[in-house]
Scaffold this motif. Structure first.
Motif, PDB file in Angstrom:
ATOM      1  N   VAL A 108       0.798  -1.230  -0.160  1.00  0.00           N
ATOM      2  CA  VAL A 108       0.138  -0.138   0.141  1.00  0.00           C
ATOM      3  C   VAL A 108       0.973   1.386  -0.057  1.00  0.00           C
ATOM      4  O   VAL A 108       0.772   2.441  -0.771  1.00  0.00           O
ATOM      5  CB  VAL A 108      -0.950   0.067   1.258  1.00  0.00           C
ATOM      6  CG1 VAL A 108      -1.808   1.247   1.369  1.00  0.00           C
ATOM      7  CG2 VAL A 108      -1.788  -1.180   1.089  1.00  0.00           C
ATOM      8  N   VAL A 157       2.520   1.558  -3.456  1.00  0.00           N
ATOM      9  CA  VAL A 157       1.979   2.080  -4.607  1.00  0.00           C
ATOM     10  C   VAL A 157       1.794   3.224  -4.394  1.00  0.00           C
ATOM     11  O   VAL A 157       1.835   4.355  -5.397  1.00  0.00           O
ATOM     12  CB  VAL A 157       0.477   1.231  -4.623  1.00  0.00           C
ATOM     13  CG1 VAL A 157      -0.504   1.796  -5.392  1.00  0.00           C
ATOM     14  CG2 VAL A 157       0.736  -0.085  -5.098  1.00  0.00           C
ATOM     15  N   SER A 158       1.463   4.145  -3.276  1.00  0.00           N
ATOM     16  CA  SER A 158       1.285   5.233  -2.917  1.00  0.00           C
ATOM     17  C   SER A 158       2.624   6.305  -3.339  1.00  0.00           C
ATOM     18  O   SER A 158       2.506   7.294  -4.175  1.00  0.00           O
ATOM     19  CB  SER A 158       0.974   5.655  -1.587  1.00  0.00           C
ATOM     20  OG  SER A 158       0.842   7.098  -1.123  1.00  0.00           O
ATOM     21  N   ARG A 162      -2.402   0.383  -8.724  1.00  0.00           N
ATOM     22  CA  ARG A 162      -3.211   1.225  -7.680  1.00  0.00           C
ATOM     23  C   ARG A 162      -4.583   0.724  -7.485  1.00  0.00           C
ATOM     24  O   ARG A 162      -5.266   1.115  -6.654  1.00  0.00           O
ATOM     25  CB  ARG A 162      -3.365   2.546  -8.534  1.00  0.00           C
ATOM     26  CG  ARG A 162      -2.088   3.243  -8.863  1.00  0.00           C
ATOM     27  CD  ARG A 162      -1.942   4.483  -9.473  1.00  0.00           C
ATOM     28  NE  ARG A 162      -2.586   5.440  -8.837  1.00  0.00           N
ATOM     29  CZ  ARG A 162      -3.538   6.364  -9.497  1.00  0.00           C
ATOM     30  NH1 ARG A 162      -3.628   6.723 -10.705  1.00  0.00           N
ATOM     31  NH2 ARG A 162      -3.890   7.550  -8.745  1.00  0.00           N
ATOM     32  N   GLU A 175      -4.212  -1.736  -4.676  1.00  0.00           N
ATOM     33  CA  GLU A 175      -3.290  -1.376  -3.824  1.00  0.00           C
ATOM     34  C   GLU A 175      -2.099  -2.641  -3.341  1.00  0.00           C
ATOM     35  O   GLU A 175      -2.000  -3.085  -2.381  1.00  0.00           O
ATOM     36  CB  GLU A 175      -3.875  -1.089  -2.477  1.00  0.00           C
ATOM     37  CG  GLU A 175      -4.524   0.217  -2.584  1.00  0.00           C
ATOM     38  CD  GLU A 175      -5.286   0.879  -1.185  1.00  0.00           C
ATOM     39  OE1 GLU A 175      -5.693  -0.002  -0.363  1.00  0.00           O
ATOM     40  OE2 GLU A 175      -4.803   2.011  -0.905  1.00  0.00           O
ATOM     41  N   SER A 176      -1.657  -3.463  -4.346  1.00  0.00           N
ATOM     42  CA  SER A 176      -0.855  -4.297  -4.442  1.00  0.00           C
ATOM     43  C   SER A 176      -0.028  -4.718  -5.388  1.00  0.00           C
ATOM     44  O   SER A 176      -0.371  -4.342  -6.738  1.00  0.00           O
ATOM     45  CB  SER A 176      -2.017  -5.754  -4.084  1.00  0.00           C
ATOM     46  OG  SER A 176      -0.991  -6.767  -3.703  1.00  0.00           O
TER      47      SER A 176
END
Length: 435
Positions: free
Chosen positions: A229, A232-233, A423, A426-427
């Motif tokens: 998470v 990805v951010s 995105r 979230e993985s």
């Protein structure tokens, strides 16, 4: 390699480790899986670490985290980690109905083993991933991997050994306080898995020579500590507004992250910059064409364009910064034998250094490498592996410049294509797309 295996058998007799897979019971849950990573995977991760690492969390330890790769504009280097992270533990992705991770023999075999030995009847998340190297003088005493309040979310540890005891380094045996096996002799490709709690208290002997390299991961049952998470951010912030052409050129981090001194706990700056040091130990230096460059502070020097120097010769090619030059050199050492054919038709322009040039280079060296003896102590001694790249040739370096660019461009395309899917879920996982 026969000699290495012979030495491995002799050491295993001394430390009590069998030649096959070794597992311990529920009192000290752990499992050793030999030859899980291929030699090619080990070498690729070694290249990434030695061309990207920063000063680590302990004396004489160096690390490369995935967040650091993103921050230094080298996010494309995450691609080689993805199938390894997936096959190790990320079978929790299959719980999502929208996609299935790529499966292979090792993934299924390891999943069965994990469920059997660790009773994993719950979803797991990667908590942290890092390439970690231990150089001469590094060690750690008895501890568990959850021994700090901020580490209590860690439930499992996985150590993937990327190079060989007795060949690439000496010392550095991994020891458990209780249970069997009592000691682990690191060999490239082997994977050790154990619980991160008090049931598996362990230590690492002092490294006496060379550099011991691992890919280390920690896993958690707590989804709020899911590393993916966060990654990805970070990727979204760094990549969404970058064009493809500029996305693969590295940008050094803060100079403090590359500054090594004998006493890392102090503010003593008498040591060396590890980017320069890793070039120096391979026989290279750098030149900055600007006058007065050695009067600049180190943070400015790290982002200035540089040229490679060897002996009294200078390659007439400008790299965007020292990190760019370092990545190309380590790519050359990784892919040297494969570059020989390409090097046959390469044109090189090599210049002889003038006395003024040498004076400027020595001035830079005094700023970035002001303790050469310490460099040799930390990074020196163990012989380099004979991979066909050790015999120096400027044409090979020039061939490596183009090959490195092709390599990172390919990885950059993969990460840009994968980002929308990552995105969404979230993985981070292997995205199979039609060409």
């Amino acid at each position: 390699m026969d000699e290495i295996q012979k030495q491995k058998r002799e050491t295993e007799k001394k430390v009590g480790l069998g030649m096959c897979e070794v597992c311990c019971g529920s009192q000290h849950p752990r499992v050793m899986v030999p030859n899980f990573l291929s030699p090619e995977e080990c070498k690729e991760l070694e290249f990434i670490h030695k061309s990207s690492s920063t000063v680590g969390y302990r004396p004489n330890v160096f690390s490369t985290t995935l967040s650091h790769l993103i921050a230094t504009n080298s996010s494309h280097f995450l691609i080689p980690f993805i199938p390894i992270r997936g096959t190790l533990f990320l079978y929790h992705l299959s719980l999502h109905r929208n996609f299935q991770p790529q499966s292979n023999f090792f993934a299924e075999r390891l999943k069965d083993k994990l469920e059997e030995f660790f009773n994993c009847q719950y979803e797991l998340f990667v908590e942290f991933t890092a390439l970690i190297s231990w150089s001469r003088g590094a060690s750690i005493g008895w501890h568990s991997d959850d021994n700090r309040p901020y580490l209590k979310q860690r439930h499992f540890a996985v150590v993937c050994y990327l190079n060989n005891y007795g060949k690439d380094f000496n010392g550095g045996l991994f020891r458990f306080q209780d249970g069997l096996p009592m000691s682990i002799m690191p060999m490239a490709g082997d994977v050790l898995m154990y619980t991160a709690d008090q049931r598996n208290i362990h230590s690492v002997d002092e490294i006496t020579d060379g550099e011991r390299l691992t890919l280390t991961l920690w896993f958690t049952r707590d989804g709020s500590h899911d590393e993916d998470v966060k990654l990805v951010s970070l990727l979204s912030q760094h990549l969404l507004h970058k064009d493809m052409a500029a996305s693969y050129l590295p940008l050094p981090a803060s100079c403090d992250m590359y500054c090594f001194s004998q006493d890392q706990a102090s503010n003593d700056q008498f040591g060396f910059n590890i980017c320069w040091a890793r070039l120096h130990i391979l026989g290279y230096g750098i030149s900055i064409s600007e006058d007065g460059a050695c009067d600049s502070d180190v943070s400015e020097l790290l982002v200035k364009p540089v040229q490679l120097v060897r002996g009294d010769e200078l390659l007439d090619h400008e790299f965007v910064n020292i990190l760019h030059a370092l990545q190309v050199i380590h790519f050359y050492f990784w892919q040297g034998s494969a570059l020989k054919t390409k090097a046959l038709n390469v044109h090189t322009n090599v210049l002889k250094l003038s006395d003024k040039d040498k004076e400027k280079i020595n001035c830079l060296k005094s700023v970035l490498l002001n303790d050469e003896d310490l460099v040799l102590k930390v990074f020196g001694s163990m012989p380099l592996e004979e991979n066909g790249a050790i015999c120096f040739d400027w044409t090979g370096i020039v061939a490596a410049i183009a090959a490195w660019e092709d390599y990172v461009t390919k990885l950059s395309k993969q990460i840009h294509l994968g980002l929308p899917y990552w995105r969404m879920h979230e993985s981070i996982y292997t995205v199979q797309l039609d060409e």
